[in-house]
Enzyme design. Structure first.
Site, PDB file in Angstrom:
ATOM      1  CD  GLN A  83       0.820   7.894   1.763  1.00  0.00           C
ATOM      2  OE1 GLN A  83       1.222   7.938   2.675  1.00  0.00           O
ATOM      3  NE2 GLN A  83       1.895   6.318   1.189  1.00  0.00           N
TER       4      GLN A  83
ATOM      5  CE  LYS B 276       5.495  -1.106  -0.306  1.00  0.00           C
ATOM      6  NZ  LYS B 276       4.502  -1.514   0.258  1.00  0.00           N
TER       7      LYS B 276
ATOM      8  NE  ARG C 273      -0.666  10.468  -3.056  1.00  0.00           N
ATOM      9  CZ  ARG C 273      -0.004   8.416  -3.161  1.00  0.00           C
ATOM     10  NH1 ARG C 273       0.762   8.673  -3.492  1.00  0.00           N
ATOM     11  NH2 ARG C 273      -0.706   8.051  -2.685  1.00  0.00           N
TER      12      ARG C 273
ATOM     13  NE  ARG D  14      -2.757   4.487  -2.544  1.00  0.00           N
ATOM     14  CZ  ARG D  14      -3.335   5.598  -1.547  1.00  0.00           C
ATOM     15  NH1 ARG D  14      -4.408   5.446  -1.152  1.00  0.00           N
ATOM     16  NH2 ARG D  14      -2.404   5.372   0.059  1.00  0.00           N
TER      17      ARG D  14
ATOM     18  CB  THR E 256       8.198 -13.249  16.482  1.00  0.00           C
ATOM     19  OG1 THR E 256       8.077 -14.810  17.287  1.00  0.00           O
ATOM     20  CG2 THR E 256       7.702 -13.706  14.921  1.00  0.00           C
TER      21      THR E 256
ATOM     22  CG  ASP F  63       0.454  -1.289  -2.144  1.00  0.00           C
ATOM     23  OD1 ASP F  63       1.173  -2.316  -1.982  1.00  0.00           O
ATOM     24  OD2 ASP F  63       0.664  -0.429  -2.540  1.00  0.00           O
TER      25      ASP F  63
ATOM     26  CB  THR G  46       3.895   8.466   4.756  1.00  0.00           C
ATOM     27  OG1 THR G  46       3.157   6.941   3.967  1.00  0.00           O
ATOM     28  CG2 THR G  46       4.575   8.110   4.721  1.00  0.00           C
TER      29      THR G  46
ATOM     30  CG  ASP H  14       6.056  -2.751   2.594  1.00  0.00           C
ATOM     31  OD1 ASP H  14       6.868  -1.951   3.957  1.00  0.00           O
ATOM     32  OD2 ASP H  14       5.422  -1.838   3.001  1.00  0.00           O
ATOM     33  CG  LEU H  15       5.559  -9.019   4.218  1.00  0.00           C
ATOM     34  CD1 LEU H  15       5.933 -10.668   4.632  1.00  0.00           C
ATOM     35  CD2 LEU H  15       4.350  -8.909   4.198  1.00  0.00           C
ATOM     36  CE  LYS H  16       4.338  -0.466   6.663  1.00  0.00           C
ATOM     37  NZ  LYS H  16       3.955  -1.257   5.025  1.00  0.00           N
TER      38      LYS H  16
ATOM     39  CG  HIS I  98       5.900  -4.434  15.984  1.00  0.00           C
ATOM     40  ND1 HIS I  98       4.723  -2.615  16.107  1.00  0.00           N
ATOM     41  CD2 HIS I  98       6.732  -4.043  17.439  1.00  0.00           C
ATOM     42  CE1 HIS I  98       4.644  -2.765  17.151  1.00  0.00           C
ATOM     43  NE2 HIS I  98       5.836  -3.361  18.021  1.00  0.00           N
ATOM     44  CG  ASP I  99       5.545 -11.390  16.788  1.00  0.00           C
ATOM     45  OD1 ASP I  99       5.576 -11.311  17.949  1.00  0.00           O
ATOM     46  OD2 ASP I  99       5.086 -11.429  15.941  1.00  0.00           O
ATOM     47  CB  ILE I 100       8.358 -11.492  21.062  1.00  0.00           C
ATOM     48  CG1 ILE I 100       7.976 -12.962  20.040  1.00  0.00           C
ATOM     49  CG2 ILE I 100       7.632 -11.302  21.898  1.00  0.00           C
ATOM     50  CD1 ILE I 100       7.833 -14.154  21.327  1.00  0.00           C
ATOM     51  N   PRO I 101      11.629 -10.309  19.799  1.00  0.00           N
ATOM     52  CG  PRO I 101      12.292  -9.875  20.872  1.00  0.00           C
ATOM     53  CD  PRO I 101      11.701  -9.753  20.684  1.00  0.00           C
TER      54      PRO I 101
HETATM   55  O1  C5P Z   1      -0.451   4.104  -3.115  1.00  0.00           O
HETATM   56  P1  C5P Z   1       0.985   4.945  -2.561  1.00  0.00           P
HETATM   57  O2  C5P Z   1       2.007   5.498  -3.198  1.00  0.00           O
HETATM   58  O3  C5P Z   1       0.828   5.728  -1.415  1.00  0.00           O
HETATM   59  O4  C5P Z   1       1.619   3.458  -1.942  1.00  0.00           O
HETATM   60  C1  C5P Z   1       2.811   3.708  -0.729  1.00  0.00           C
HETATM   61  C2  C5P Z   1       2.912   2.359  -0.204  1.00  0.00           C
HETATM   62  O5  C5P Z   1       4.138   2.857   0.316  1.00  0.00           O
HETATM   63  C3  C5P Z   1       2.065   1.366   0.152  1.00  0.00           C
HETATM   64  O6  C5P Z   1       2.539   0.322  -0.198  1.00  0.00           O
HETATM   65  C4  C5P Z   1       2.611   1.624   2.011  1.00  0.00           C
HETATM   66  O7  C5P Z   1       1.776   0.274   2.530  1.00  0.00           O
HETATM   67  C5  C5P Z   1       3.474   2.065   1.904  1.00  0.00           C
HETATM   68  N1  C5P Z   1       4.123   2.343   2.910  1.00  0.00           N
HETATM   69  C6  C5P Z   1       3.551   4.088   3.588  1.00  0.00           C
HETATM   70  N2  C5P Z   1       3.803   3.953   4.589  1.00  0.00           N
HETATM   71  C7  C5P Z   1       4.582   3.229   5.253  1.00  0.00           C
HETATM   72  C8  C5P Z   1       5.262   2.418   4.610  1.00  0.00           C
HETATM   73  C9  C5P Z   1       5.185   1.808   3.425  1.00  0.00           C
HETATM   74  O8  C5P Z   1       2.763   4.514   2.924  1.00  0.00           O
HETATM   75  N3  C5P Z   1       5.293   4.589   6.695  1.00  0.00           N
END
Ligand code: C5P
Length: 214
Positions: free
Chosen positions: A171, A31, A163, A192, A67, A9, A113, A58-60, A62-65
């Site tokens: 989080q 990622k 963490r 992080r 797409t 990130d 999360t 990780d672009l998540k 969420h769109d019409i099927p």
């Molecule tokens: O910085 P941190 O350790 O919180 O990063 C968590 C990573 O996981 C981030 O890139 C965040 O976009 C991703 N993520 C998340 N929760 C989800 C899916 C992905 O925190 N459900």
């Protein structure tokens, strides 16, 4: 495969490349999320693969099927190892994504999360994605065991919200690396705690070693 996935990130290519080089002894999968993908797109994927590593895109989606189906096909052409969709995109969308041949692994986000929902709702979403042919879910440390129990051990659980000790940030559902692994996470996603460390390579080594517990 090593169980720790580093979330790149960061905003620029050079920073990402430096991180990949420094942490490569401890990481097999990196990622790439929207922040970096919008800046460096294909180049970042190529750089990671040229370093002998895999990409979790990780672009998540969420769109019409249709797409989402085409997006998964495009990701397949990039040669990524895995990608994400949202589970709340529904059955038709999840099935369209899962049905693609020779595709990357697909992991569905049950809930971010940073949000809070009940464990029952997380399990319901995990079971739905499994029944649609999706390979696993992204889920907080708190539901790993429940999902494994309900969906079976071969259904992947990938866990952010890691963490090293309790901190106050966005989080809300967090655990240490040891707890997540003991609960049964196939991979932990760490951002992080590594990116903001004084020495990211040392921090990665430390977390990697903490994932080796039996
Ligand atoms: O910085 P941190 O350790 O919180 O990063 C968590 C990573 O996981 C981030 O890139 C965040 O976009 C991703 N993520 C998340 N929760 C989800 C899916 C992905 O925190 N459900």
């Amino acid at each position: 495969m090593k169980k720790i996935i580093l979330a790149l990130d960061v905003y620029d290519f050079k920073k990402a490349e430096k991180l990949v080089k420094e942490t490569s002894p401890y990481i097999d999968v990196y990622k790439v999320g929207p922040i970096l993908f919008l800046q460096s797109g294909k180049e970042i994927i190529k750089m990671i693969k040229d370093n002998g590593k895999e990409v979790f895109l990780d672009l998540k989606f969420h769109d019409i099927p249709v797409t989402v189906k085409r997006s998964v096909e495009s990701a397949r052409e990039l040669g990524v190892f895995s990608l994400t969709t949202h589970s709340i995109g529904g059955e038709e969308m999840l099935k369209a994504a899962a049905a693609i041949e020779n595709r990357p692994k697909i992991w569905a986000v049950t809930v971010l999360t940073s949000q809070i929902i009940t464990p029952e709702e997380v399990t319901r979403r995990a079971k739905l994605t499994k029944s649609c042919g999706i390979d696993g879910v992204i889920s907080s440390p708190l539901e790993i065991a429940l999902i494994k129990k309900e969906c079976g051990k071969d259904f992947n659980v990938v866990t952010p919200g890691i963490r090293l000790l309790k901190v106050n940030d966005d989080q809300k559902r967090v655990a240490t690396p040891e707890v997540a692994i003991k609960e049964g996470a196939d991979f932990i996603v760490v951002g992080r705690p590594i990116l903001e460390a004084e020495n990211p390579a040392e921090a990665t080594k430390n977390i990697y070693e903490r994932t080796l517990i039996k």
